[in-house]
Design a protein around this motif. Structure first.
Motif, PDB file in Angstrom:
ATOM      1  N   THR A  93       7.194   6.509   1.665  1.00 60.41           N
ATOM      2  CA  THR A  93       5.590   5.608   0.870  1.00 60.41           C
ATOM      3  C   THR A  93       4.994   5.354   0.339  1.00 60.41           C
ATOM      4  O   THR A  93       4.204   4.684  -0.055  1.00 60.41           O
ATOM      5  CB  THR A  93       5.781   7.463  -0.516  1.00 60.41           C
ATOM      6  OG1 THR A  93       7.031   6.789  -1.945  1.00 60.41           O
ATOM      7  CG2 THR A  93       6.692   8.253   0.443  1.00 60.41           C
ATOM      8  N   VAL A  94       6.212   3.513   0.588  1.00 62.56           N
ATOM      9  CA  VAL A  94       5.461   2.363   0.439  1.00 62.56           C
ATOM     10  C   VAL A  94       5.566   1.420   1.528  1.00 62.56           C
ATOM     11  O   VAL A  94       6.461   1.677   2.034  1.00 62.56           O
ATOM     12  CB  VAL A  94       5.592   1.940  -0.984  1.00 62.56           C
ATOM     13  CG1 VAL A  94       5.840   0.466  -1.251  1.00 62.56           C
ATOM     14  CG2 VAL A  94       5.946   3.003  -2.298  1.00 62.56           C
ATOM     15  N   VAL A 137       3.425   0.610  -6.790  1.00 60.27           N
ATOM     16  CA  VAL A 137       2.281   0.259  -5.908  1.00 60.27           C
ATOM     17  C   VAL A 137       1.457  -1.057  -7.021  1.00 60.27           C
ATOM     18  O   VAL A 137       1.163  -2.215  -7.041  1.00 60.27           O
ATOM     19  CB  VAL A 137       1.066   0.834  -4.546  1.00 60.27           C
ATOM     20  CG1 VAL A 137      -0.155   0.653  -4.561  1.00 60.27           C
ATOM     21  CG2 VAL A 137       2.289   1.476  -3.443  1.00 60.27           C
ATOM     22  N   ARG A 138       0.979   0.348  -7.888  1.00 61.30           N
ATOM     23  CA  ARG A 138      -0.227  -0.490  -9.340  1.00 61.30           C
ATOM     24  C   ARG A 138       1.151  -1.716  -9.804  1.00 61.30           C
ATOM     25  O   ARG A 138      -0.113  -2.162  -9.899  1.00 61.30           O
ATOM     26  CB  ARG A 138      -0.200   0.935 -10.480  1.00 61.30           C
ATOM     27  CG  ARG A 138      -1.165   1.745  -9.050  1.00 61.30           C
ATOM     28  CD  ARG A 138      -2.115   2.478 -10.968  1.00 61.30           C
ATOM     29  NE  ARG A 138      -1.021   3.181 -11.476  1.00 61.30           N
ATOM     30  CZ  ARG A 138      -0.796   4.211 -10.872  1.00 61.30           C
ATOM     31  NH1 ARG A 138      -1.403   4.892 -10.332  1.00 61.30           N
ATOM     32  NH2 ARG A 138       0.013   5.264 -11.734  1.00 61.30           N
ATOM     33  N   ASP A 140       7.127   7.529  -7.429  1.00 62.93           N
ATOM     34  CA  ASP A 140       6.776   7.290  -7.647  1.00 62.93           C
ATOM     35  C   ASP A 140       5.959   5.953  -7.718  1.00 62.93           C
ATOM     36  O   ASP A 140       5.367   4.901  -7.505  1.00 62.93           O
ATOM     37  CB  ASP A 140       6.437   6.894  -9.952  1.00 62.93           C
ATOM     38  CG  ASP A 140       5.761   6.697 -10.361  1.00 62.93           C
ATOM     39  OD1 ASP A 140       4.432   7.053  -9.867  1.00 62.93           O
ATOM     40  OD2 ASP A 140       5.231   5.518 -11.114  1.00 62.93           O
ATOM     41  N   SER A 141       5.171   6.360  -6.396  1.00 67.18           N
ATOM     42  CA  SER A 141       4.816   5.654  -4.998  1.00 67.18           C
ATOM     43  C   SER A 141       3.100   4.874  -5.894  1.00 67.18           C
ATOM     44  O   SER A 141       3.475   3.628  -5.954  1.00 67.18           O
ATOM     45  CB  SER A 141       4.484   5.659  -3.867  1.00 67.18           C
ATOM     46  OG  SER A 141       4.405   7.238  -3.999  1.00 67.18           O
ATOM     47  N   ASP A 142       2.998   5.494  -5.686  1.00 66.72           N
ATOM     48  CA  ASP A 142       1.234   5.102  -6.839  1.00 66.72           C
ATOM     49  C   ASP A 142       1.938   4.375  -7.651  1.00 66.72           C
ATOM     50  O   ASP A 142       1.539   2.278  -7.936  1.00 66.72           O
ATOM     51  CB  ASP A 142       0.505   6.747  -7.557  1.00 66.72           C
ATOM     52  CG  ASP A 142      -0.222   7.045  -6.321  1.00 66.72           C
ATOM     53  OD1 ASP A 142      -0.106   6.297  -4.780  1.00 66.72           O
ATOM     54  OD2 ASP A 142       0.046   8.818  -6.981  1.00 66.72           O
ATOM     55  N   ARG A 176       0.607  -1.174   0.227  1.00 67.06           N
ATOM     56  CA  ARG A 176       0.055  -0.002   0.102  1.00 67.06           C
ATOM     57  C   ARG A 176       0.465   1.074  -0.275  1.00 67.06           C
ATOM     58  O   ARG A 176       2.228   1.016   0.532  1.00 67.06           O
ATOM     59  CB  ARG A 176      -0.936  -0.161   1.764  1.00 67.06           C
ATOM     60  CG  ARG A 176      -0.416  -0.079   2.819  1.00 67.06           C
ATOM     61  CD  ARG A 176      -1.229   0.179   3.779  1.00 67.06           C
ATOM     62  NE  ARG A 176      -0.266   0.332   4.824  1.00 67.06           N
ATOM     63  CZ  ARG A 176      -0.194  -0.977   5.484  1.00 67.06           C
ATOM     64  NH1 ARG A 176      -0.490  -2.018   4.903  1.00 67.06           N
ATOM     65  NH2 ARG A 176       0.461  -0.921   6.703  1.00 67.06           N
ATOM     66  N   ARG A 177       0.415   2.047  -0.676  1.00 69.24           N
ATOM     67  CA  ARG A 177       0.804   4.256  -0.781  1.00 69.24           C
ATOM     68  C   ARG A 177       0.981   4.241   1.011  1.00 69.24           C
ATOM     69  O   ARG A 177      -0.195   4.226   1.233  1.00 69.24           O
ATOM     70  CB  ARG A 177       0.489   4.481  -1.149  1.00 69.24           C
ATOM     71  CG  ARG A 177       1.475   5.721  -2.275  1.00 69.24           C
ATOM     72  CD  ARG A 177       0.649   6.948  -2.409  1.00 69.24           C
ATOM     73  NE  ARG A 177       1.345   7.833  -2.960  1.00 69.24           N
ATOM     74  CZ  ARG A 177       1.832   8.985  -1.807  1.00 69.24           C
ATOM     75  NH1 ARG A 177       1.073   9.012  -0.804  1.00 69.24           N
ATOM     76  NH2 ARG A 177       2.751  10.189  -3.199  1.00 69.24           N
TER      77      ARG A 177
END
Length: 192
Positions: free
Chosen positions: A149-150, A184-185, A179-181, A126-127
Motif C-alpha cells: 500500500t506504500v 505517508v502523511r 494505516d498507509s495514509d 505515495r500511497r
C-alpha cells in the motif's frame, strides 16, 4: 553449518516474538512511531492455526496405536501450531517504525525483513495499492496478503539483506501498512 545457524536464529527470534506478544510489548519501537501491518492477515493466520490444530487432534487419534510414530508426529504438529502463532505474533510485535529524531524509517515483516531507510534518501513516498508484484532489479516488495500500500522511491540505494544473507541494493521499496495514509502523511512531515 551457516544455514543451520540462520535457521536456529530465526526460530529463537520467533519464540521471543511470541513471548513479547503475550507480554503485550513491541520490539525496537522505543522513541519512534509504530505503524502496524498485521491487521489484514490476522483472520487468515487464525484460520491456518485452527486447521493445524484440527490436524494435530486427528493424527493423534489415528496414530494412537503406534506410540513411537504418535510421539514424533504429535511433537511436529504441536510445534507447527506454535510456529504459526509465533509467525503472526512476530508481525504484531515488530511493526514498521518511523524515527523522526534518528531520521530513519524501519520497514519490517515478521522476523524475515528488517530494513533501515534513512529519511534523507527518500525522493518520494505515495500511497499505492498494488496486488501484483513482478520481481525487478533494484526493487523490494514487502507484501502482506499479496498486497502493498506504500511505495518509496529513493535517491540512492539502500542494502537489503535477505533471509539467507544475500545482499541486494534497492531503490524502490513497496510495503504494506494498515494505516498507509497516516504513514505517508507522517513521512511527508518528517522529510520537511
Amino acid at each position: 553449518m551457516r544455514v543451520g545457524g540462520l535457521l536456529m536464529r530465526h526460530e529463537v527470534r520467533l519464540l521471543v516474538s511470541l513471548a513479547l506478544w503475550v507480554a503485550r510489548r513491541t520490539h525496537g519501537t522505543g522513541g519512534g512511531r509504530a505503524f502496524g501491518y498485521a491487521g489484514g492477515q490476522g483472520a487468515m493466520m487464525a484460520g491456518f492455526a485452527f486447521v493445524c490444530l484440527v490436524e494435530t487432534v486427528a493424527l493423534s487419534v489415528l496414530l494412537r496405536d503406534w506410540p513411537v510414530v504418535h510421539g514424533a508426529v504429535l511433537f511436529l504438529d504441536v510445534y507447527t501450531v506454535v510456529f504459526v502463532v509465533a509467525l503472526h505474533a512476530s508481525s504484531v510485535v515488530r511493526p514498521h517504525v518511523l524515527h523522526v529524531e534518528r531520521g530513519s524509517l524501519r520497514i519490517r515483516r515478521y522476523v524475515h525483513v528488517d530494513l533501515l531507510v534513512p529519511l534523507e534518501r527518500i525522493a518520494s513516498v505515495r500511497r499505492e495499492l498494488r496486488m501484483t508484484h513482478a520481481r525487478a532489479d533494484g526493487e523490494l516488495n514487502v507484501e502482506v496478503g499479496s498486497q502493498t500500500t506504500v511505495t518509496l522511491e529513493l535517491t540512492e540505494p539502500v542494502t537489503h539483506v535477505t533471509f539467507l544473507g544475500r545482499r541486494r541494493e534497492v531503490r524502490v521499496i513497496r510495503f504494506h501498512a494498515d494505516d498507509s495514509d497516516g504513514l505517508v502523511r507522517a513521512l511527508g512531515r518528517a522529510r520537511v
